[in-house]
Design a protein around this motif. Sequence first.
Motif, PDB file in Angstrom:
ATOM      1  N   GLU A   1       0.833  -1.209   0.000  1.00  0.00           N
ATOM      2  CA  GLU A   1       0.000   0.000   0.000  1.00  0.00           C
ATOM      3  C   GLU A   1       0.866   1.258   0.000  1.00  0.00           C
ATOM      4  O   GLU A   1       0.585   2.211  -0.729  1.00  0.00           O
ATOM      5  CB  GLU A   1      -0.901   0.010   1.245  1.00  0.00           C
ATOM      6  CG  GLU A   1      -2.250  -0.596   1.056  1.00  0.00           C
ATOM      7  CD  GLU A   1      -3.188  -0.255   2.196  1.00  0.00           C
ATOM      8  OE1 GLU A   1      -4.405  -0.129   1.946  1.00  0.00           O
ATOM      9  OE2 GLU A   1      -2.719  -0.109   3.344  1.00  0.00           O
TER      10      GLU A   1
ATOM     11  N   ASP B 102       2.488   1.733  -3.286  1.00  0.00           N
ATOM     12  CA  ASP B 102       1.533   2.292  -4.246  1.00  0.00           C
ATOM     13  C   ASP B 102       1.410   3.803  -4.068  1.00  0.00           C
ATOM     14  O   ASP B 102       1.225   4.545  -5.033  1.00  0.00           O
ATOM     15  CB  ASP B 102       0.167   1.621  -4.067  1.00  0.00           C
ATOM     16  CG  ASP B 102      -0.857   2.112  -5.086  1.00  0.00           C
ATOM     17  OD1 ASP B 102      -0.494   2.255  -6.276  1.00  0.00           O
ATOM     18  OD2 ASP B 102      -2.008   2.355  -4.694  1.00  0.00           O
TER      19      ASP B 102
ATOM     20  N   LEU C 104       0.364  -2.676  -8.337  1.00  0.00           N
ATOM     21  CA  LEU C 104      -1.085  -2.870  -8.286  1.00  0.00           C
ATOM     22  C   LEU C 104      -1.452  -4.336  -8.506  1.00  0.00           C
ATOM     23  O   LEU C 104      -2.392  -4.849  -7.890  1.00  0.00           O
ATOM     24  CB  LEU C 104      -1.773  -1.974  -9.317  1.00  0.00           C
ATOM     25  CG  LEU C 104      -1.760  -0.476  -8.995  1.00  0.00           C
ATOM     26  CD1 LEU C 104      -2.212   0.351 -10.188  1.00  0.00           C
ATOM     27  CD2 LEU C 104      -2.641  -0.183  -7.785  1.00  0.00           C
TER      28      LEU C 104
ATOM     29  N   TYR D  35      -8.122  -2.810  -7.564  1.00  0.00           N
ATOM     30  CA  TYR D  35      -6.707  -2.494  -7.816  1.00  0.00           C
ATOM     31  C   TYR D  35      -6.387  -2.615  -9.306  1.00  0.00           C
ATOM     32  O   TYR D  35      -5.672  -1.772  -9.865  1.00  0.00           O
ATOM     33  CB  TYR D  35      -5.796  -3.394  -6.989  1.00  0.00           C
ATOM     34  CG  TYR D  35      -5.658  -2.937  -5.560  1.00  0.00           C
ATOM     35  CD1 TYR D  35      -5.109  -1.692  -5.257  1.00  0.00           C
ATOM     36  CD2 TYR D  35      -6.087  -3.733  -4.509  1.00  0.00           C
ATOM     37  CE1 TYR D  35      -4.994  -1.255  -3.941  1.00  0.00           C
ATOM     38  CE2 TYR D  35      -5.976  -3.306  -3.190  1.00  0.00           C
ATOM     39  CZ  TYR D  35      -5.427  -2.064  -2.916  1.00  0.00           C
ATOM     40  OH  TYR D  35      -5.312  -1.629  -1.619  1.00  0.00           O
TER      41      TYR D  35
ATOM     42  N   LYS E 157      -7.275   0.332 -11.467  1.00  0.00           N
ATOM     43  CA  LYS E 157      -6.432   1.529 -11.345  1.00  0.00           C
ATOM     44  C   LYS E 157      -5.341   1.573 -12.416  1.00  0.00           C
ATOM     45  O   LYS E 157      -4.703   2.609 -12.611  1.00  0.00           O
ATOM     46  CB  LYS E 157      -5.776   1.579  -9.959  1.00  0.00           C
ATOM     47  CG  LYS E 157      -6.740   1.871  -8.820  1.00  0.00           C
ATOM     48  CD  LYS E 157      -5.965   1.995  -7.508  1.00  0.00           C
ATOM     49  CE  LYS E 157      -6.872   2.333  -6.346  1.00  0.00           C
ATOM     50  NZ  LYS E 157      -6.096   2.485  -5.085  1.00  0.00           N
TER      51      LYS E 157
END
Length: 235
Positions: A183, A186, A196, A215, A218
């Motif tokens: 996380e 990212d 991702l 995810y 994205k």
Amino acid sequence: MESQKEWAYMHTEEYIQEKEKKEQEWNRQNKEQEKIYLMQIDKKIQAGSTEAREELLRLFRNKDFIETYKSKTQMAYLIVIMQIYEREIQADEKVTILDIGKSTEEIKSKLIQLKFILWKIEFAKDEHGKELLLDFIRSNWITPDMLQYMVHTAVADKGGMLLELTDIFMEQNMFRYAFRMLEYLDELSPGNETVLCMLADLCGSVGNNQRAKEYLEKIETPGRLAEGIRRKYGC
């Protein structure tokens, strides 16, 4: 050009005298109060009650207080400790940084130990450092928030460290820790397909296909890796 002038000024006797004068003035106005604050804060940490911790939060949310004391070493460590604590309570952690030591000094010592272990992994490339980290996390109830914050403040190659930590945690089935490292990665590299996809794969592996799909969505231009993850979990 201006920055060169500033740099040159910082090495003049005039600048040094001005800095000393400001330090003396700060000490005259705040030093005694700082000692009182440090003593009171340590007592509240030792008390460990909900009320004491709420009082600490109110104090460290005071912008004037932070601005006055943030440059002082002892208080700077406490600011870090309370910032980590804020993150932990937001994440609903049952054990927090305020539980890993009975005093300010003990908690600070744990932070320093964790920092040196991360440096051992980063700079010495020592396999033993990985074992030390896992033992330290397990024996001291180190939360993902505390680890993430220390990577943020103490590590030079944050991306490389986060990937390495992710591998370490995946090997140990410590999926919550691996997820939090990814996380943060990212956040540092938004939109990165590999990151991702790793997040999506981790979510899918624990049955959260909807989160895995989010995810994958994205990724602006999905490649083979993303398509493989999509087929793997049917999302």
